[in-house]
Design an enzyme around this catalytic site. Structure first.
Site, PDB file in Angstrom:
ATOM      1  N   LYS A   1      -9.549  -5.957 -15.453  1.00 11.42           N
ATOM      2  CA  LYS A   1     -10.312  -5.291 -15.780  1.00 11.42           C
ATOM      3  C   LYS A   1     -10.775  -5.193 -16.918  1.00 11.42           C
ATOM      4  O   LYS A   1     -10.020  -4.856 -18.040  1.00 11.42           O
ATOM      5  CB  LYS A   1     -10.510  -3.726 -14.836  1.00 11.42           C
ATOM      6  CG  LYS A   1     -10.538  -4.213 -13.294  1.00 11.42           C
ATOM      7  CD  LYS A   1     -10.268  -2.938 -12.321  1.00 11.42           C
ATOM      8  CE  LYS A   1     -10.553  -3.060 -10.610  1.00 11.42           C
ATOM      9  NZ  LYS A   1     -10.713  -1.740 -10.269  1.00 11.42           N
TER      10      LYS A   1
ATOM     11  N   TYR B   1     -18.529  -6.499  -5.578  1.00 12.69           N
ATOM     12  CA  TYR B   1     -18.072  -5.087  -4.976  1.00 12.69           C
ATOM     13  C   TYR B   1     -19.166  -4.402  -4.260  1.00 12.69           C
ATOM     14  O   TYR B   1     -19.544  -3.648  -3.714  1.00 12.69           O
ATOM     15  CB  TYR B   1     -18.130  -3.813  -5.685  1.00 12.69           C
ATOM     16  CG  TYR B   1     -16.921  -4.017  -6.871  1.00 12.69           C
ATOM     17  CD1 TYR B   1     -15.207  -3.883  -6.126  1.00 12.69           C
ATOM     18  CD2 TYR B   1     -16.491  -4.413  -7.981  1.00 12.69           C
ATOM     19  CE1 TYR B   1     -14.226  -3.901  -6.389  1.00 12.69           C
ATOM     20  CE2 TYR B   1     -15.912  -4.575  -8.759  1.00 12.69           C
ATOM     21  CZ  TYR B   1     -13.761  -4.254  -8.226  1.00 12.69           C
ATOM     22  OH  TYR B   1     -12.743  -4.210  -9.019  1.00 12.69           O
TER      23      TYR B   1
ATOM     24  N   PHE C   1     -19.864   6.051  -6.407  1.00 12.36           N
ATOM     25  CA  PHE C   1     -18.867   5.706  -7.200  1.00 12.36           C
ATOM     26  C   PHE C   1     -19.655   4.390  -7.860  1.00 12.36           C
ATOM     27  O   PHE C   1     -19.256   3.296  -8.685  1.00 12.36           O
ATOM     28  CB  PHE C   1     -17.649   5.553  -7.429  1.00 12.36           C
ATOM     29  CG  PHE C   1     -16.606   4.491  -6.359  1.00 12.36           C
ATOM     30  CD1 PHE C   1     -16.548   3.627  -6.781  1.00 12.36           C
ATOM     31  CD2 PHE C   1     -16.658   6.105  -5.425  1.00 12.36           C
ATOM     32  CE1 PHE C   1     -16.128   2.773  -5.618  1.00 12.36           C
ATOM     33  CE2 PHE C   1     -15.256   4.626  -4.045  1.00 12.36           C
ATOM     34  CZ  PHE C   1     -15.561   3.693  -4.405  1.00 12.36           C
TER      35      PHE C   1
ATOM     36  N   ARG D   1       0.081  -5.895  -3.804  1.00 12.00           N
ATOM     37  CA  ARG D   1      -0.503  -4.228  -3.384  1.00 12.00           C
ATOM     38  C   ARG D   1       0.819  -3.174  -4.401  1.00 12.00           C
ATOM     39  O   ARG D   1       0.190  -2.784  -4.788  1.00 12.00           O
ATOM     40  CB  ARG D   1      -1.353  -3.955  -2.405  1.00 12.00           C
ATOM     41  CG  ARG D   1      -2.128  -5.021  -1.678  1.00 12.00           C
ATOM     42  CD  ARG D   1      -3.870  -4.189  -2.691  1.00 12.00           C
ATOM     43  NE  ARG D   1      -3.777  -3.036  -2.402  1.00 12.00           N
ATOM     44  CZ  ARG D   1      -5.407  -2.029  -2.275  1.00 12.00           C
ATOM     45  NH1 ARG D   1      -6.294  -3.281  -3.163  1.00 12.00           N
ATOM     46  NH2 ARG D   1      -6.164  -0.717  -2.408  1.00 12.00           N
TER      47      ARG D   1
ATOM     48  N   THR E   1      -5.002   3.011  -6.246  1.00 13.08           N
ATOM     49  CA  THR E   1      -6.155   3.341  -7.082  1.00 13.08           C
ATOM     50  C   THR E   1      -5.389   4.366  -8.195  1.00 13.08           C
ATOM     51  O   THR E   1      -7.148   4.117  -8.847  1.00 13.08           O
ATOM     52  CB  THR E   1      -7.102   3.947  -5.534  1.00 13.08           C
ATOM     53  OG1 THR E   1      -6.823   2.278  -4.747  1.00 13.08           O
ATOM     54  CG2 THR E   1      -8.675   3.223  -6.575  1.00 13.08           C
TER      55      THR E   1
ATOM     56  N   ARG F   1      -0.733  -0.172 -12.931  1.00 13.14           N
ATOM     57  CA  ARG F   1      -1.480   0.965 -12.494  1.00 13.14           C
ATOM     58  C   ARG F   1      -1.008   2.548 -13.247  1.00 13.14           C
ATOM     59  O   ARG F   1      -1.339   3.037 -14.341  1.00 13.14           O
ATOM     60  CB  ARG F   1      -1.818   1.019 -11.307  1.00 13.14           C
ATOM     61  CG  ARG F   1      -3.861   0.213 -11.188  1.00 13.14           C
ATOM     62  CD  ARG F   1      -3.643   0.351  -9.882  1.00 13.14           C
ATOM     63  NE  ARG F   1      -5.166  -0.431  -9.598  1.00 13.14           N
ATOM     64  CZ  ARG F   1      -5.684  -0.250  -8.420  1.00 13.14           C
ATOM     65  NH1 ARG F   1      -5.006   0.037  -6.879  1.00 13.14           N
ATOM     66  NH2 ARG F   1      -7.079  -1.601  -8.156  1.00 13.14           N
TER      67      ARG F   1
ATOM     68  N   ASN G   1      -8.984   1.388 -13.449  1.00 10.30           N
ATOM     69  CA  ASN G   1      -7.810   1.614 -13.091  1.00 10.30           C
ATOM     70  C   ASN G   1      -6.974  -0.014 -13.819  1.00 10.30           C
ATOM     71  O   ASN G   1      -5.981  -0.326 -12.186  1.00 10.30           O
ATOM     72  CB  ASN G   1      -7.678   1.501 -12.173  1.00 10.30           C
ATOM     73  CG  ASN G   1      -8.063   0.827 -10.614  1.00 10.30           C
ATOM     74  OD1 ASN G   1      -8.726   0.065 -11.377  1.00 10.30           O
ATOM     75  ND2 ASN G   1      -8.127   1.334  -9.824  1.00 10.30           N
TER      76      ASN G   1
ATOM     77  N   HIS H   1      -6.811  -5.599 -10.507  1.00 10.06           N
ATOM     78  CA  HIS H   1      -8.241  -5.479  -9.095  1.00 10.06           C
ATOM     79  C   HIS H   1      -7.084  -5.967  -7.983  1.00 10.06           C
ATOM     80  O   HIS H   1      -6.220  -7.239  -8.300  1.00 10.06           O
ATOM     81  CB  HIS H   1      -9.196  -6.074  -8.784  1.00 10.06           C
ATOM     82  CG  HIS H   1      -9.408  -6.790  -7.559  1.00 10.06           C
ATOM     83  ND1 HIS H   1     -10.380  -6.074  -7.213  1.00 10.06           N
ATOM     84  CD2 HIS H   1      -9.403  -8.178  -6.939  1.00 10.06           C
ATOM     85  CE1 HIS H   1     -10.633  -6.356  -4.995  1.00 10.06           C
ATOM     86  NE2 HIS H   1     -10.439  -7.832  -5.381  1.00 10.06           N
TER      87      HIS H   1
ATOM     88  N   GLU I   1     -12.802 -13.840  -2.269  1.00 10.84           N
ATOM     89  CA  GLU I   1     -12.911 -13.364  -3.423  1.00 10.84           C
ATOM     90  C   GLU I   1     -11.989 -14.495  -4.095  1.00 10.84           C
ATOM     91  O   GLU I   1     -12.540 -14.834  -5.197  1.00 10.84           O
ATOM     92  CB  GLU I   1     -11.572 -12.648  -3.921  1.00 10.84           C
ATOM     93  CG  GLU I   1     -12.613 -11.065  -3.197  1.00 10.84           C
ATOM     94  CD  GLU I   1     -11.316  -9.963  -3.236  1.00 10.84           C
ATOM     95  OE1 GLU I   1     -12.252  -8.630  -2.727  1.00 10.84           O
ATOM     96  OE2 GLU I   1     -10.869  -9.784  -3.651  1.00 10.84           O
TER      97      GLU I   1
HETATM   98  P1  IDP Z   1      -8.427  -0.310  -4.846  1.00  8.03           P
HETATM   99  O1  IDP Z   1      -9.089  -1.415  -5.769  1.00  8.03           O
HETATM  100  O2  IDP Z   1      -7.758  -0.225  -4.660  1.00  8.03           O
HETATM  101  O3  IDP Z   1      -8.024  -1.364  -3.808  1.00  8.03           O
HETATM  102  P2  IDP Z   1     -11.512   0.530  -3.386  1.00  8.03           P
HETATM  103  O4  IDP Z   1     -11.189   1.634  -2.498  1.00  8.03           O
HETATM  104  O5  IDP Z   1     -11.609  -0.750  -3.130  1.00  8.03           O
HETATM  105  O6  IDP Z   1      -9.440   0.485  -4.317  1.00  8.03           O
HETATM  106  O7  IDP Z   1     -12.018   0.674  -5.176  1.00  8.03           O
HETATM  107  C1  IDP Z   1     -12.186  -0.348  -5.997  1.00  8.03           C
HETATM  108  C2  IDP Z   1     -12.662   0.072  -7.220  1.00  8.03           C
HETATM  109  O8  IDP Z   1     -13.687   0.942  -7.422  1.00  8.03           O
HETATM  110  C3  IDP Z   1     -11.694   0.999  -7.679  1.00  8.03           C
HETATM  111  O9  IDP Z   1      -9.998  -0.129  -8.303  1.00  8.03           O
HETATM  112  C4  IDP Z   1     -11.897   1.847  -8.752  1.00  8.03           C
HETATM  113  O10 IDP Z   1     -11.785   1.053 -10.130  1.00  8.03           O
HETATM  114  C5  IDP Z   1     -13.653   2.175  -8.601  1.00  8.03           C
HETATM  115  N1  IDP Z   1     -13.531   3.616  -7.705  1.00  8.03           N
HETATM  116  C6  IDP Z   1     -12.814   3.974  -6.790  1.00  8.03           C
HETATM  117  N2  IDP Z   1     -12.463   5.191  -5.829  1.00  8.03           N
HETATM  118  C7  IDP Z   1     -13.209   6.014  -7.006  1.00  8.03           C
HETATM  119  C8  IDP Z   1     -13.501   7.400  -6.965  1.00  8.03           C
HETATM  120  O11 IDP Z   1     -13.424   8.095  -6.745  1.00  8.03           O
HETATM  121  N3  IDP Z   1     -14.054   7.398  -8.577  1.00  8.03           N
HETATM  122  C9  IDP Z   1     -14.476   5.827  -9.556  1.00  8.03           C
HETATM  123  N4  IDP Z   1     -14.071   5.260  -9.331  1.00  8.03           N
HETATM  124  C10 IDP Z   1     -13.855   4.158  -8.076  1.00  8.03           C
HETATM  125 MG    MG Z   2      -9.955  -2.616  -2.773  1.00  6.61          MG
END
Ligand code: IDP
Ligand code: MG
Length: 139
Positions: free
Chosen positions: A11, A51, A59, A87, A93, A104, A114, A117, A128
């Site tokens: 990212k 997304y 968010f 994963r 996350t 991470r 983070n 992806h 994707e």
């Molecule tokens: P993942 O990347 O671990 O699969 P997802 O829930 O799919 O997590 O969320 C996608 C992306 O959105 C996350 O990787 C992160 O960059 C962002 N994100 C997720 N939850 C939050 C939050 O509570 N606040 C801000 N950004 C978030």
């Molecule tokens: Mg995800």
């Protein structure tokens, strides 16, 4: 559906912080083979489409701005059980909750920024991959 392919992005904040090499190394040491890779800057429209599943989340706007803020490294990775194993390699996350040694935990800045992806299912991995790569870009 093939279960040996996943899609990843390093990212924007991780690319900007010079962490791409270390993160690619962790992917390879984790047993993943690089099948395709490119440096790419997403437009707001592309980030929003990628997304779109999170459109209703609070968010979403912040996520789209962040993911289009600078270049990313997009890649297709191959390994048996790729989606689940990747994963596990990247961790939760929120880096504060990510297991020690995960990508991470080592390289992420915050829950939003983070570092990487990882696809969450074989079906989404294929969607994707197709979003970012044409067939002739995959080895
Ligand atoms: P993942 O990347 O671990 O699969 P997802 O829930 O799919 O997590 O969320 C996608 C992306 O959105 C996350 O990787 C992160 O960059 C962002 N994100 C997720 N939850 C939050 C939050 O509570 N606040 C801000 N950004 C978030
Ligand atoms: Mg995800």
């Amino acid at each position: 559906m093939a279960n040996n392919i996943t899609f990843t992005m390093i990212k924007p904040e991780a690319v900007a912080n010079g962490l791409s090499g270390k993160i690619i190394d962790a992917m390879i040491e984790g047993g993943f083979k690089v099948k395709a890779m490119k440096l790419k800057k997403l437009s707001k429209e592309e980030a929003g489409e990628f997304y779109a599943v999170h459109k209703e989340r609070p968010f979403y706007g912040e996520l789209v701005d962040y993911m289009s803020s600078g270049p990313i490294v997009a890649a297709v990775l191959e390994k048996d059980n790729a989606v689940a194993d990747f994963r596990a390699l990247i961790g939760a996350t929120d880096p504060a909750e990510a297991a020690e040694g995960t990508i991470r935990a080592r390289y992420a800045t915050s829950k939003a920024e983070n570092a990487v992806h990882g696809s969450d299912s074989d079906e989404n991995a294929q969607i994707e991959v197709d979003f970012h790569f044409s067939a002739d870009e995959i080895i």
